[in-house]
Design a protein around this motif. Structure first.
Motif, PDB file in Angstrom:
ATOM      1  N   THR A   1       0.673  -1.217  -0.128  1.00 41.70           N
ATOM      2  CA  THR A   1      -0.029   0.024  -0.064  1.00 41.70           C
ATOM      3  C   THR A   1       0.862   1.302  -0.052  1.00 41.70           C
ATOM      4  OG1 THR A   1      -0.461  -0.072   2.252  1.00 41.70           O
ATOM      5  CG2 THR A   1      -1.955  -1.019   1.233  1.00 41.70           C
ATOM      6  N   HIS A   2       2.210   1.145   0.175  1.00 41.44           N
ATOM      7  CA  HIS A   2       3.024   2.303   0.209  1.00 41.44           C
ATOM      8  C   HIS A   2       4.142   2.074  -0.784  1.00 41.44           C
ATOM      9  CE1 HIS A   2       1.446   4.384   3.831  1.00 41.44           C
ATOM     10  NE2 HIS A   2       1.068   3.036   4.172  1.00 41.44           N
ATOM     11  N   PRO A   3       3.718   2.191  -2.019  1.00 36.72           N
ATOM     12  CA  PRO A   3       4.832   1.915  -3.109  1.00 36.72           C
ATOM     13  C   PRO A   3       6.177   3.080  -2.843  1.00 36.72           C
ATOM     14  CG  PRO A   3       2.910   3.128  -4.073  1.00 36.72           C
ATOM     15  CD  PRO A   3       2.500   2.444  -2.575  1.00 36.72           C
ATOM     16  N   GLU A   4       7.275   2.839  -3.145  1.00 39.48           N
ATOM     17  CA  GLU A   4       8.245   3.628  -2.977  1.00 39.48           C
ATOM     18  C   GLU A   4       8.240   4.671  -4.249  1.00 39.48           C
ATOM     19  OE1 GLU A   4      10.849   3.719  -0.927  1.00 39.48           O
ATOM     20  OE2 GLU A   4       9.879   1.783   0.190  1.00 39.48           O
ATOM     21  N   ILE A   5       7.664   4.639  -5.065  1.00 38.04           N
ATOM     22  CA  ILE A   5       7.497   5.586  -6.155  1.00 38.04           C
ATOM     23  C   ILE A   5       6.852   6.571  -5.910  1.00 38.04           C
ATOM     24  CG2 ILE A   5       5.399   4.610  -7.273  1.00 38.04           C
ATOM     25  CD1 ILE A   5       8.238   6.262  -9.347  1.00 38.04           C
ATOM     26  N   LEU A   6       5.736   6.698  -5.114  1.00 37.41           N
ATOM     27  CA  LEU A   6       4.989   7.749  -4.474  1.00 37.41           C
ATOM     28  C   LEU A   6       5.502   8.392  -3.353  1.00 37.41           C
ATOM     29  CD1 LEU A   6       1.208   6.745  -4.544  1.00 37.41           C
ATOM     30  CD2 LEU A   6       2.456   8.495  -5.894  1.00 37.41           C
ATOM     31  N   LYS A   7       6.312   7.626  -2.491  1.00 44.97           N
ATOM     32  CA  LYS A   7       7.238   7.915  -1.407  1.00 44.97           C
ATOM     33  C   LYS A   7       8.168   9.079  -1.719  1.00 44.97           C
ATOM     34  CE  LYS A   7       7.577   4.101   0.968  1.00 44.97           C
ATOM     35  NZ  LYS A   7       7.802   2.942   2.252  1.00 44.97           N
ATOM     36  N   THR A   8       8.850   8.610  -2.825  1.00 43.41           N
ATOM     37  CA  THR A   8       9.899   9.398  -3.440  1.00 43.41           C
ATOM     38  C   THR A   8       9.589  10.454  -4.184  1.00 43.41           C
ATOM     39  OG1 THR A   8      11.364   6.990  -3.696  1.00 43.41           O
ATOM     40  CG2 THR A   8      12.072   9.119  -4.966  1.00 43.41           C
ATOM     41  N   PHE A   9       8.605  10.455  -5.153  1.00 47.40           N
ATOM     42  CA  PHE A   9       8.265  11.480  -6.153  1.00 47.40           C
ATOM     43  C   PHE A   9       6.890  12.278  -5.665  1.00 47.40           C
ATOM     44  CE2 PHE A   9      10.983   8.528  -8.685  1.00 47.40           C
ATOM     45  CZ  PHE A   9      11.956   9.382  -8.979  1.00 47.40           C
ATOM     46  N   ALA A  10       6.187  11.905  -4.823  1.00 42.30           N
ATOM     47  CA  ALA A  10       4.799  12.304  -4.578  1.00 42.30           C
ATOM     48  C   ALA A  10       4.781  12.259  -2.949  1.00 42.30           C
ATOM     49  CB  ALA A  10       3.775  11.781  -5.425  1.00 42.30           C
ATOM     50  N   PRO A  11       5.644  12.824  -2.205  1.00 36.49           N
ATOM     51  CA  PRO A  11       5.377  12.854  -0.883  1.00 36.49           C
ATOM     52  C   PRO A  11       4.304  13.348  -0.350  1.00 36.49           C
ATOM     53  CG  PRO A  11       7.426  14.236  -1.119  1.00 36.49           C
ATOM     54  CD  PRO A  11       6.948  13.553  -2.610  1.00 36.49           C
ATOM     55  N   ASP A  12       3.926  14.534  -0.825  1.00 35.46           N
ATOM     56  CA  ASP A  12       2.819  15.331  -0.541  1.00 35.46           C
ATOM     57  C   ASP A  12       1.429  15.041  -1.185  1.00 35.46           C
ATOM     58  OD1 ASP A  12       3.216  16.195  -3.085  1.00 35.46           O
ATOM     59  OD2 ASP A  12       3.011  18.201  -2.701  1.00 35.46           O
ATOM     60  N   SER A  13       1.595  13.709  -2.019  1.00 31.84           N
ATOM     61  CA  SER A  13       0.092  13.191  -2.341  1.00 31.84           C
ATOM     62  C   SER A  13      -1.002  12.878  -1.576  1.00 31.84           C
ATOM     63  CB  SER A  13       0.515  11.859  -3.275  1.00 31.84           C
ATOM     64  OG  SER A  13      -0.573  11.212  -3.644  1.00 31.84           O
ATOM     65  N   PHE A  14      -2.122  13.333  -1.735  1.00 28.87           N
ATOM     66  CA  PHE A  14      -3.234  12.898  -0.725  1.00 28.87           C
ATOM     67  C   PHE A  14      -3.284  11.381  -0.675  1.00 28.87           C
ATOM     68  CE2 PHE A  14      -4.695  11.244  -5.045  1.00 28.87           C
ATOM     69  CZ  PHE A  14      -5.363  10.152  -4.742  1.00 28.87           C
ATOM     70  N   TYR A  15      -2.745  10.320  -1.550  1.00 30.01           N
ATOM     71  CA  TYR A  15      -2.790   8.946  -1.170  1.00 30.01           C
ATOM     72  C   TYR A  15      -2.418   8.597   0.148  1.00 30.01           C
ATOM     73  CZ  TYR A  15      -1.452   4.088  -2.299  1.00 30.01           C
ATOM     74  OH  TYR A  15      -1.559   2.727  -2.011  1.00 30.01           O
ATOM     75  N   HIS A  16      -1.163   9.201   0.614  1.00 26.38           N
ATOM     76  CA  HIS A  16      -0.732   8.714   1.985  1.00 26.38           C
ATOM     77  C   HIS A  16      -1.487   9.493   3.074  1.00 26.38           C
ATOM     78  CE1 HIS A  16       2.921   8.433  -0.355  1.00 26.38           C
ATOM     79  NE2 HIS A  16       2.851   9.814  -0.722  1.00 26.38           N
ATOM     80  N   GLU A  17      -2.392  10.432   2.860  1.00 24.91           N
ATOM     81  CA  GLU A  17      -3.191  11.125   3.842  1.00 24.91           C
ATOM     82  C   GLU A  17      -4.590  10.034   4.040  1.00 24.91           C
ATOM     83  OE1 GLU A  17      -4.614  14.719   3.159  1.00 24.91           O
ATOM     84  OE2 GLU A  17      -2.682  15.791   3.563  1.00 24.91           O
ATOM     85  N   TRP A  18      -4.900   9.398   2.673  1.00 27.81           N
ATOM     86  CA  TRP A  18      -5.938   8.437   2.760  1.00 27.81           C
ATOM     87  C   TRP A  18      -5.787   7.214   3.457  1.00 27.81           C
ATOM     88  CZ3 TRP A  18      -9.513   9.000  -2.505  1.00 27.81           C
ATOM     89  CH2 TRP A  18      -9.778  10.180  -2.485  1.00 27.81           C
ATOM     90  N   LEU A  19      -4.521   6.871   3.278  1.00 30.58           N
ATOM     91  CA  LEU A  19      -4.014   5.385   4.039  1.00 30.58           C
ATOM     92  C   LEU A  19      -3.958   5.524   5.370  1.00 30.58           C
ATOM     93  CD1 LEU A  19      -1.371   3.950   1.720  1.00 30.58           C
ATOM     94  CD2 LEU A  19      -3.699   2.897   2.284  1.00 30.58           C
ATOM     95  N   ALA A  20      -3.471   6.834   5.967  1.00 37.25           N
ATOM     96  CA  ALA A  20      -3.304   7.179   7.245  1.00 37.25           C
ATOM     97  C   ALA A  20      -4.848   7.241   7.946  1.00 37.25           C
ATOM     98  CB  ALA A  20      -2.676   8.461   7.350  1.00 37.25           C
ATOM     99  N   HIS A  21      -5.598   7.727   7.177  1.00 34.50           N
ATOM    100  CA  HIS A  21      -7.207   7.647   7.935  1.00 34.50           C
ATOM    101  C   HIS A  21      -7.942   6.291   7.286  1.00 34.50           C
ATOM    102  CE1 HIS A  21      -6.618  11.788   9.401  1.00 34.50           C
ATOM    103  NE2 HIS A  21      -5.890  11.904   8.423  1.00 34.50           N
ATOM    104  N   SER A  22      -7.710   5.252   8.119  1.00 34.61           N
ATOM    105  CA  SER A  22      -8.262   4.096   7.611  1.00 34.61           C
ATOM    106  C   SER A  22      -9.852   3.863   8.301  1.00 34.61           C
ATOM    107  CB  SER A  22      -7.587   2.731   7.918  1.00 34.61           C
ATOM    108  OG  SER A  22      -7.262   3.039   9.396  1.00 34.61           O
TER     109      SER A  22
END
Length: 531
Positions: free
Chosen positions: A186-207
């Protein structure tokens, strides 16, 4: 135009080749305004040729508009200002309507929440009303494939806008081959590296459905909003829950016309072939002409006859025709009960769906192996979505199948499908995927609808309720229905590891027991319509 805080937003304006004043049609979108959602709608010049000023705007931080893009955050205030600005364009009558699907549908709801007086009607298509339950999660499980694909798409566009060649090429490659098998899926390196501010991380954090989702969801802001709305959805659209929930809420209290159209479509395109099935010429989108009629009625005051027509139009898959209804309350629940010899995962015909209750109780055992999860195959949550042949999945030993006898008469379904199963697991947490399919006389099996549920407290035998996506289909005589149950549907949804670990290395084999008969009446409740 300039927003309240001085950010410049850019738009293309299409005008009729005629003198006079015209109503304005507005679309606010994040994908580059030249595209103008032509993946599903006619080009803006078509609407302009019918007597409308059409405005296609890049939202804040997208396309050539200035500012920082933060998913949905600025759309209420920016939408309000844009409506007021559009109403005052030269040649405008001062009346504004909005249209668009997906993000462009959401911007309509956010603009309507501000209640600008110039906004007279909206046509929201394929939207999330409650963003947690209608968009990001289903049955408590994260919708992995659709959310990840969208996050990478938006991140790729952000890299293009910033002219970051390295990030753009890496994200573009990831969009073609989704990174679904990273150590933490659920936490692919590509988004952590190139899109650290993506909404995706917030959506996962709020399960869980917390204050974060309440603040972000249109549902929070539309409680006292009332406008004529034309609601548009698809039977295989991943956001159909949002379309239906908005329609049900608004139509129950609205003083205005609320119209609902649901075609046999996935999120896009809106065409006659959806997945592997051709639903015929009538399945081609009627939306542009229907929207034109709608806007003529509510922006130009033309009596189009629209108000005399039925407000609900559903596409009947199978017979492949449109059917009008006075409301969505058109079906009556009919139960089909599960019974089994205990071999429903091994041989066809060992699991049965019948309208009579089995007197004795028998259990089926299903084993989920994270090494080879049951794959997603069409439906509303997978990419590609739609209707596909699924015999190869039903033959798997980690899928339980329950099948009716061949139908003696035609069966009409329209509405919500619910599955109730008694089950328990050897792990504290597990997932349930339920798929309703149609079996043709030649033995081929095609999915109609599906649902997904993340279950906690798995060590106790309890009745679990799975809400499948609403459907509308004619099942012909001599055909049969099948319910398939599994403990995964990957990558449409994240796999349940059976524990609290996020790493794939800690995922455990899950043994699941489904009980049928006796005091454990497992059933599927179908929305049957009398023709």
């Amino acid at each position: 135009m300039l927003t309240r805080d001085g950010v410049r937003l850019d738009a293309d304006i299409y005008r009729p080749d005629a003198d006079g004043e015209f109503p304005v049609l507005l679309m606010r979108q994040p994908y580059g305004r030249a595209l103008a959602s032509t993946v599903v709608y006619a080009h803006p010049t078509w609407y302009a040729a019918h007597g409308y000023i059409v405005v296609i705007q890049d939202v804040r931080g997208r396309g050539t508009s200035q500012g920082n893009f933060k998913l949905f955050t600025h759309e209420i205030e920016d939408g309000e200002y844009t409506v007021k600005w559009a109403a005052n364009l030269p040649g405008s009558t001062g009346k504004v309507g909005m249209y668009g699907f997906s993000y462009q549908g959401m911007t309509q709801l956010y603009a309507a929440a501000a209640k600008p007086s110039a906004l007279k009607t909206i046509c929201p298509a394929m939207i999330g009303y409650d963003l947690y339950t209608d968009w990001a999660y289903e049955g408590g499980a994260f919708c992995l494939q659709s959310n990840l694909a969208w996050a990478i798409q938006l991140a790729t566009e952000t890299a293009r806008i910033k002219k970051d060649e390295k990030a753009y090429q890496a994200l573009l490659a990831a969009s073609r081959h989704l990174p679904l098998h990273d150590p933490i899926p659920t936490h692919p390196e590509i988004l952590k590296t190139f899109a650290p501010d993506s909404f995706y991380h917030e959506w996962l954090a709020h399960s869980q459905p917390d204050k974060y989702w309440e603040k972000l969801s249109p549902k929070t802001y539309l409680k006292d909003v009332d406008l004529p709305m034309f609601h548009i959805g698809g039977w295989f659209d991943t956001y159909l829950r949002g379309t239906l929930n908005l329609y049900k809420d608004i139509s129950a209290r609205s003083a205005y016309r609320q119209e609902l159209l649901i075609g046999p479509w996935a999120h896009l395109p809106w065409s006659r072939k959806v997945g592997a099935v051709d639903f015929g010429p009538d399945a081609a989108s009627p939306v542009d002409r229907m929207q034109l009629c709608w806007f003529d009625q509510f922006l130009k005051g033309v009596d189009t006859g629209l108000l005399d027509e039925l407000p609900v139009w559903l596409f009947y898959m199978g017979s492949n025709v449109w059917q009008g209804f006075p409301s969505l309350s058109i079906s009556k629940g009919r139960s089909y009960f599960l019974s089994t010899t205990g071999l429903a995962s091994i041989r066809e015909g060992e699991g049965i769906l019948a309208t009579t209750c089995p007197e004795t109780s028998t259990d089926d055992v299903l084993v989920h192996d994270p090494w080879r999860p049951v794959p997603s195959n069409g439906g509303h949550a997978a990419i590609p979505a739609g209707c596909f042949e699924r015999t190869h999945i039903d033959y798997r030993s980690d899928v339980l199948t329950y099948t009716t006898e061949s139908l003696e008469t035609d069966l009409y379904l329209a509405g919500d499908v619910v599955v109730e199963v008694w089950c328990m697991s050897d792990k504290k947490s597990y997932d349930l995927c339920a798929v309703l399919s149609e079996i043709f006389p030649n033995g081929r099996v095609y999915n109609l609808t599906q649902g997904y549920l993340r279950c906690q407290d798995g060590n106790h035998r309890v009745r679990r309720t799975i809400h499948l996506q609403a459907t509308c289909a004619k099942i012909f005589r001599n055909h049969a229905l099948r319910l398939s149950l599994s403990a995964s549907c990957f990558p449409a949804y994240t796999m349940n590891p059976g524990n609290n670990s996020a790493s794939s290395i800690d995922a455990e084999i899950i043994t699941l027991m489904v009980s049928c008969g006796g005091e454990s009446l497992s059933q599927i409740i179908l929305p049957v319509v009398t023709p």
